[in-house]
Design an enzyme around this catalytic site. Structure first.
Site, mmCIF file in Angstrom:
data_model
loop_
_atom_site.group_PDB
_atom_site.id
_atom_site.type_symbol
_atom_site.label_atom_id
_atom_site.label_comp_id
_atom_site.label_asym_id
_atom_site.label_seq_id
_atom_site.Cartn_x
_atom_site.Cartn_y
_atom_site.Cartn_z
ATOM 1 N N HIS A 158 0.825 -1.220 0.000
ATOM 2 C CA HIS A 158 0.000 0.000 0.000
ATOM 3 C C HIS A 158 0.860 1.271 0.000
ATOM 4 O O HIS A 158 0.308 2.374 -0.011
ATOM 5 C CB HIS A 158 -0.941 0.028 1.202
ATOM 6 N N ASP A 193 -2.763 -10.468 -2.697
ATOM 7 C CA ASP A 193 -3.291 -10.054 -1.396
ATOM 8 C C ASP A 193 -4.793 -9.789 -1.526
ATOM 9 O O ASP A 193 -5.293 -9.462 -2.602
ATOM 10 C CB ASP A 193 -2.551 -8.784 -0.956
ATOM 11 N N HIS A 195 -6.267 -7.239 -0.532
ATOM 12 C CA HIS A 195 -6.452 -5.821 -0.862
ATOM 13 C C HIS A 195 -5.656 -5.444 -2.118
ATOM 14 O O HIS A 195 -4.585 -6.000 -2.379
ATOM 15 C CB HIS A 195 -5.966 -4.953 0.296
ATOM 16 N N ASP A 282 -4.329 -12.821 3.401
ATOM 17 C CA ASP A 282 -5.553 -12.332 4.057
ATOM 18 C C ASP A 282 -6.824 -12.586 3.242
ATOM 19 O O ASP A 282 -7.914 -12.249 3.694
ATOM 20 C CB ASP A 282 -5.422 -10.849 4.460
HETATM 21 ZN ZN LIG Z 1 -4.150 -7.099 2.601
#
Ligand SMILES: [Zn+2]
Length: 342
Positions: A158, A193, A195, A282
Site C-alpha cells: 500500500h 493479497d 487488498h 488475508d
Molecule cells: Zn491485505
C-alpha cells in the site's frame, strides 16, 4: 528455496489503528512474522539473514523527501508538546503538487494516507530491514537462485513513492522488482493479497518495463477504496501495463482460479524475465479481515500455476493476519509453488 528474514523486523509494534473511526488494536503484530518464519522453516526453506544494502534499494522506488521523513519523524514528533506517542496524522492535503510542509504535523499528513501506519520508536529500523529482506531475496534470484521468499514485515504494497498507508511504509514488492532489474530488465508483479496493491501500482503506473497485476476484493466497498478499479490501466508509457482484477467479496477457490488464469495470461503476454509475487494470505476464509473465502488448500492451488510459469521468482510477504491457519496457509503456498516451480 531460501527464506530471508532479519530479527529487527520484530521491533515495529504499532499500538492502534482506527477502524470505522474507532481505535482498535493494530493487527499487524510481530507475532505474524514469528508464525510465518516457523512455517517457512517447517517446509524446508533455509533461513538467510539479509546484508545491509543501505538506502539505495529503497531510493530506487521512493522519494528522498519521504525517506528523510520515515527515518527522522519519530524524533521530531517527540518534541511536539502533548503529541501522541506514535506518529499518526490528523490533517491531509487535498493535492500533492503544492508546497512541501516544513512542520512534523504537516509532513505526517502529507506522507501518511491513513491512521493504519503509525510510526513508533523502533519502526524505521524494522521498515529498513523489511526492505533489506526484499532486496536480499532479489539479489539471491538475480545471482541465479530460481526463487526466494522475502519474509518482509511490516508489509509494503500500500506504500506509494511518497506515501505510507494500510500498515505499509516502504514498498518491499517494488524494492524487489527494482532490485531484480539489475539482472532481469522486464519484471511482472502479481499481487494476490486480499487488498489492491495500490502503492505498487502507483510506483510503476507510468512505466512499461514493469507490468503490475492485482487480484483483490472489489474496492467499490472495500479498502483501499480509491484505487484498484478495472479501468486503471496505466498512464503515458505505462498505458496497458497495469491490470486490476477486482472480484466480489466472499469469492471462493473455484471462482478465484479463472481470474488467476486471466492474470497469468496477461503476464505471459508481457513475456517477463522475472516475477515478483506480492503474497497476501488475508484472502483466507478465516482471516480477521473476512474479505474473500480462499481455503488453505486454495493457496496451494493458487501457487501451482504461478510456479509453473517457471520464471525466476521473488515471493514477498504482504498481508495475512493472526488466525489459527496463518502458518498453514503459507506452508500450502510454498509447498504448491515449490512442487510446480521445480
Ligand atoms: Zn491485505
Amino acid at each position: 528455496m531460501k527464506v530471508v528474514f532479519h530479527e529487527s523486523q520484530f521491533a515495529h509494534d504499532p499500538e492502534h489503528f482506527l477502524s470505522s473511526g474507532a481505535p482498535q488494536p493494530n493487527p499487524e503484530v510481530p507475532e505474524r512474522a514469528r508464525r510465518l518464519l516457523a512455517s517457512a522453516e517447517a517446509v524446508g526453506l533455509e533461513r538467510v539473514t539479509p546484508a545491509d544494502h543501505g538506502l539505495a534499494p529503497i531510493a530506487r522506488v521512493h522519494t528522498p523527501e519521504y525517506i528523510a521523513f520515515l527515518s527522522g519523524i519519530f524524533e521530531r514528533w517527540q518534541r511536539i508538546e502533548g503529541a501522541s506517542k506514535e506518529v499518526i496524522p490528523n490533517i491531509h492535503p487535498d493535492r500533492r503538487d503544492g508546497a512541501y510542509p516544513a512542520s512534523a504535523v504537516g509532513q505526517a499528513g502529507y506522507h501518511q494516507a491513513d491512521t493504519a501506519c503509525p510510526i513508533g520508536a523502533e519502526s524505521w529500523e524494522a521498515i529498513r530491514w523489511s526492505a533489506n529482506t526484499a532486496a536480499e531475496a532479489a539479489a539471491l534470484v538475480a545471482a541465479g537462485e530460481p526463487a526466494a521468499y522475502a519474509l518482509s514485515r511490516p508489509p509494503g504494497h500500500h506504500a506509494f513513492a511518497d506515501l505510507a498507508g494500510g500498515f505499509c511504509y516502504v514498498n518491499n514488492t517494488a524494492v524487489a522488482a527494482a532490485a531484480l532489474q539489475a539482472a532481469y530488465p522486464r519484471i511482472a508483479v502479481l499481487d494476490v493479497d486480499l487488498h489492491h496493491g495500490n502503492g505498487t501500482q502507483g510506483i510503476f503506473y507510468r512505466r512499461a518495463d514493469v507490468l503490475t497485476v492485482s487480484i483483490h476484493a472489489d474496492p467499490v466497498r472495500f479498502y483501499p477504496f480509491f484505487w484498484g478499479h478495472a479501468d486503471e490501466r496505466g498512464a503515458g508509457p505505462g498505458l496497458g501495463h497495469n491490470l486490476n482484477l477486482p472480484i466480489p467479496r466472499g469469492t471462493e477457490d473455484d471462482a478465484y482460479m479463472p481470474v488467476l488464469d486471466a492474470a497469468l495470461d496477461r503476464i505471459n503476454a508481457f513475456a517477463p524475465d522475472a516475477l515478483v509475487v506480492a503474497l497476501g494470505l488475508d484472502g483466507y476464509e478465516g482471516d480477521p479481515f473476512g474479505g474473500l473465502r480462499i481455503s488453505t488448500d486454495g493457496f496451494a492451488r493458487i501457487a501451482e500455476p504461478i510456479g509453473k510459469l517457471g520464471l525466476p521468482t521473488v515471493v514477498v510477504q504482504e498481508g495475512g493476519y493472526l488466525c489459527d491457519d496463518l502458518g498453514r496457509n503459507l506452508e500450502a503456498f510454498l509447498t504448491g509453488f515449490g512442487a510446480a516451480h521445480g
